[in-house]
Design a protein around this motif. Structure first.
Motif, mmCIF file in Angstrom:
data_model
loop_
_atom_site.group_PDB
_atom_site.id
_atom_site.type_symbol
_atom_site.label_atom_id
_atom_site.label_comp_id
_atom_site.label_asym_id
_atom_site.label_seq_id
_atom_site.Cartn_x
_atom_site.Cartn_y
_atom_site.Cartn_z
ATOM 1 N N TRP A 115 19.560 19.056 -5.349
ATOM 2 C CA TRP A 115 19.092 17.921 -5.905
ATOM 3 C C TRP A 115 18.198 18.275 -7.178
ATOM 4 C CZ3 TRP A 115 13.855 17.616 -5.291
ATOM 5 C CH2 TRP A 115 13.302 18.408 -4.536
ATOM 6 N N LEU A 116 17.970 17.461 -8.031
ATOM 7 C CA LEU A 116 17.089 17.548 -9.154
ATOM 8 C C LEU A 116 15.729 16.700 -8.777
ATOM 9 C CD1 LEU A 116 16.864 18.972 -11.792
ATOM 10 C CD2 LEU A 116 17.317 16.865 -12.823
ATOM 11 N N PHE A 117 16.012 15.458 -8.508
ATOM 12 C CA PHE A 117 14.774 14.678 -7.940
ATOM 13 C C PHE A 117 15.075 14.314 -6.476
ATOM 14 C CE2 PHE A 117 14.504 14.440 -12.688
ATOM 15 C CZ PHE A 117 13.300 14.656 -12.863
ATOM 16 N N TRP A 118 14.026 13.936 -5.806
ATOM 17 C CA TRP A 118 14.204 13.381 -4.655
ATOM 18 C C TRP A 118 12.913 12.224 -4.462
ATOM 19 C CZ3 TRP A 118 11.887 16.667 0.269
ATOM 20 C CH2 TRP A 118 11.683 15.970 1.245
ATOM 21 N N GLN A 119 13.491 11.302 -4.308
ATOM 22 C CA GLN A 119 12.793 9.963 -3.932
ATOM 23 C C GLN A 119 12.388 9.958 -2.378
ATOM 24 O OE1 GLN A 119 13.952 5.671 -3.507
ATOM 25 N NE2 GLN A 119 13.220 5.763 -5.394
ATOM 26 N N TYR A 120 11.191 10.576 -2.074
ATOM 27 C CA TYR A 120 10.872 11.141 -0.732
ATOM 28 C C TYR A 120 10.038 9.715 -0.056
ATOM 29 C CZ TYR A 120 6.117 11.733 -2.213
ATOM 30 O OH TYR A 120 4.975 11.759 -2.621
ATOM 31 N N THR A 121 9.610 8.842 -0.786
ATOM 32 C CA THR A 121 8.759 7.809 -0.175
ATOM 33 C C THR A 121 9.396 6.338 -0.883
ATOM 34 O OG1 THR A 121 6.765 6.860 0.682
ATOM 35 C CG2 THR A 121 6.547 8.246 -1.410
ATOM 36 N N ASP A 122 8.987 5.200 -0.471
ATOM 37 C CA ASP A 122 9.240 4.068 -1.133
ATOM 38 C C ASP A 122 7.754 3.389 -1.193
ATOM 39 O OD1 ASP A 122 9.029 3.269 1.532
ATOM 40 O OD2 ASP A 122 10.689 1.799 1.363
ATOM 41 N N GLY A 123 6.757 4.331 -0.664
ATOM 42 C CA GLY A 123 5.521 3.594 -0.709
ATOM 43 C C GLY A 123 5.081 3.239 0.872
ATOM 44 N N VAL A 124 6.310 3.142 1.702
ATOM 45 C CA VAL A 124 5.842 2.764 3.037
ATOM 46 C C VAL A 124 6.201 3.837 4.026
ATOM 47 C CG1 VAL A 124 6.318 1.015 4.851
ATOM 48 C CG2 VAL A 124 5.838 0.273 2.441
ATOM 49 N N LYS A 125 7.687 4.185 3.804
ATOM 50 C CA LYS A 125 8.340 5.107 4.704
ATOM 51 C C LYS A 125 8.523 6.503 3.813
ATOM 52 C CE LYS A 125 12.323 2.712 4.747
ATOM 53 N NZ LYS A 125 11.682 1.519 3.950
ATOM 54 N N GLY A 126 8.513 7.533 4.817
ATOM 55 C CA GLY A 126 8.437 8.801 4.000
ATOM 56 C C GLY A 126 7.097 9.631 4.235
ATOM 57 N N ASN A 127 7.125 10.758 3.627
ATOM 58 C CA ASN A 127 6.101 11.576 3.732
ATOM 59 C C ASN A 127 4.887 11.156 2.851
ATOM 60 O OD1 ASN A 127 4.404 13.869 4.584
ATOM 61 N ND2 ASN A 127 6.092 15.307 4.488
ATOM 62 N N LYS A 128 3.693 11.603 2.927
ATOM 63 C CA LYS A 128 2.519 11.650 2.125
ATOM 64 C C LYS A 128 2.417 12.603 1.089
ATOM 65 C CE LYS A 128 -0.117 8.926 5.848
ATOM 66 N NZ LYS A 128 -1.476 8.768 6.422
ATOM 67 N N PRO A 129 1.714 12.120 -0.209
ATOM 68 C CA PRO A 129 1.017 10.868 -0.361
ATOM 69 C C PRO A 129 2.353 9.858 -0.890
ATOM 70 C CG PRO A 129 1.148 12.440 -2.295
ATOM 71 C CD PRO A 129 1.770 13.145 -1.133
ATOM 72 N N ARG A 130 1.850 8.545 -0.593
ATOM 73 C CA ARG A 130 2.819 7.438 -0.860
ATOM 74 C C ARG A 130 2.100 6.609 -1.937
ATOM 75 N NH1 ARG A 130 3.265 5.873 5.500
ATOM 76 N NH2 ARG A 130 4.469 7.366 6.278
ATOM 77 N N LYS A 131 0.834 6.824 -2.282
ATOM 78 C CA LYS A 131 0.186 5.876 -3.082
ATOM 79 C C LYS A 131 -0.090 6.737 -4.406
ATOM 80 C CE LYS A 131 -2.178 3.083 0.068
ATOM 81 N NZ LYS A 131 -3.575 2.732 0.718
ATOM 82 N N VAL A 132 -0.361 6.029 -5.429
ATOM 83 C CA VAL A 132 -0.769 6.709 -6.849
ATOM 84 C C VAL A 132 -2.003 5.850 -7.321
ATOM 85 C CG1 VAL A 132 -0.248 7.001 -9.277
ATOM 86 C CG2 VAL A 132 1.483 7.613 -7.139
ATOM 87 N N LYS A 133 -3.098 6.337 -7.811
ATOM 88 C CA LYS A 133 -3.850 5.585 -8.379
ATOM 89 C C LYS A 133 -3.341 4.893 -9.579
ATOM 90 C CE LYS A 133 -7.744 8.721 -7.322
ATOM 91 N NZ LYS A 133 -8.633 9.360 -7.824
ATOM 92 N N GLY A 134 -3.997 3.350 -9.874
ATOM 93 C CA GLY A 134 -3.451 2.627 -10.820
ATOM 94 C C GLY A 134 -2.015 2.082 -10.609
ATOM 95 N N ILE A 135 -1.480 2.363 -9.560
ATOM 96 C CA ILE A 135 -0.076 1.825 -9.044
ATOM 97 C C ILE A 135 -0.288 1.302 -7.630
ATOM 98 C CG2 ILE A 135 2.204 1.863 -8.446
ATOM 99 C CD1 ILE A 135 2.393 4.346 -10.711
ATOM 100 N N GLY A 136 -0.787 2.098 -6.742
ATOM 101 C CA GLY A 136 -0.847 1.722 -5.280
ATOM 102 C C GLY A 136 0.543 2.317 -4.690
#
Length: 221
Positions: free
Chosen positions: A179-200
């Motif tokens: 894999w090249l990129f791995w979307q590991y969270t949708d902001g709710v499920k998956g490992n942390k961190p799930r948030k980003v400053k300026g987005i949530g």
């Protein structure tokens, strides 16, 4: 410790290095690019188009705003059940012939409007003709198995896999070996961190390589 280097296309991935500095968003997300950059984000992959006519209404303005902040910019097309050739042309016209923009095709379940394998292949081949670059293929491991497992054309593209898990590596679809990129969270499920400053809470993506490789090869994976 041994360090393994894997040759992928024309660039090198350091196998024991993973960078967690990419997000993917659309008009549904509010974003402050300055704060996101301050939080360590380097790259943004934004929805550009869907189907044959739709263009994300925030795409163009956000592309300019991200560039002002010095962020890497990517664009993805949400595939539907329609001519892959025409969809690739629509995507290309919306994004422009910019070699610094990472290109991706989003293939996922969409009821009766789900992009078929043949249409996905058409899209890839048409985009290669237009840009001389292969798009990255996005989707879940389970769903993409019936695509990558049956298509040499799609296996030539790098994989952006969605798998929300606490494991150290994502599950891969049939036919994929890395894999090249791995979307590991949708902001709710998956490992942390799930948030980003300026987005949530948002979709966050890990890159399978070093930060230098990410920056130097963005748009040409």
């Amino acid at each position: 410790m041994k360090v393994l280097f894997i040759i992928v296309g024309c660039f090198v991935i350091q196998a024991n290095s993973i960078v967690n500095k990419v997000v993917d968003i659309s008009h549904w997300n509010k974003i402050n690019f300055k704060l996101a950059k301050e939080d360590g984000i380097l790259g943004v992959i934004h929805k550009a188009t869907q189907g044959l006519e739709y263009i994300d209404p925030t795409y163009r303005d956000r592309s300019k705003a991200a560039k002002k902040q010095g962020l890497l910019w990517g664009a993805y097309h949400f595939g539907v059940r329609a001519s892959g050739i025409y969809q690739a042309d629509h995507f290309f016209r919306a994004v422009g012939n910019r070699s610094d923009v990472l290109l991706a095709l989003d293939i996922e379940p969409n009821g009766n409007n789900t992009m078929t394998l043949g249409q996905a292949e058409e899209f890839v081949l048409a985009l290669v003709d237009l840009t001389h670059r292969h798009p990255i293929i996005y989707g879940s491991a389970s769903f993409l198995s019936s695509y990558l497992g049956e298509s040499v054309i799609l296996r030539r593209c790098n994989l952006w896999v969605a798998h929300y898990t606490y494991d150290s590596q994502p599950r891969l679809p049939r036919g994929a070996t890395s894999w090249l990129f791995w979307q590991y969270t949708d902001g709710v499920k998956g490992n942390k961190p799930r948030k980003v400053k300026g987005i949530g809470p948002c979709d966050r993506d890990k890159f399978n390589g070093t930060e230098q490789t990410l920056v130097n090869n963005w748009g040409h994976f």
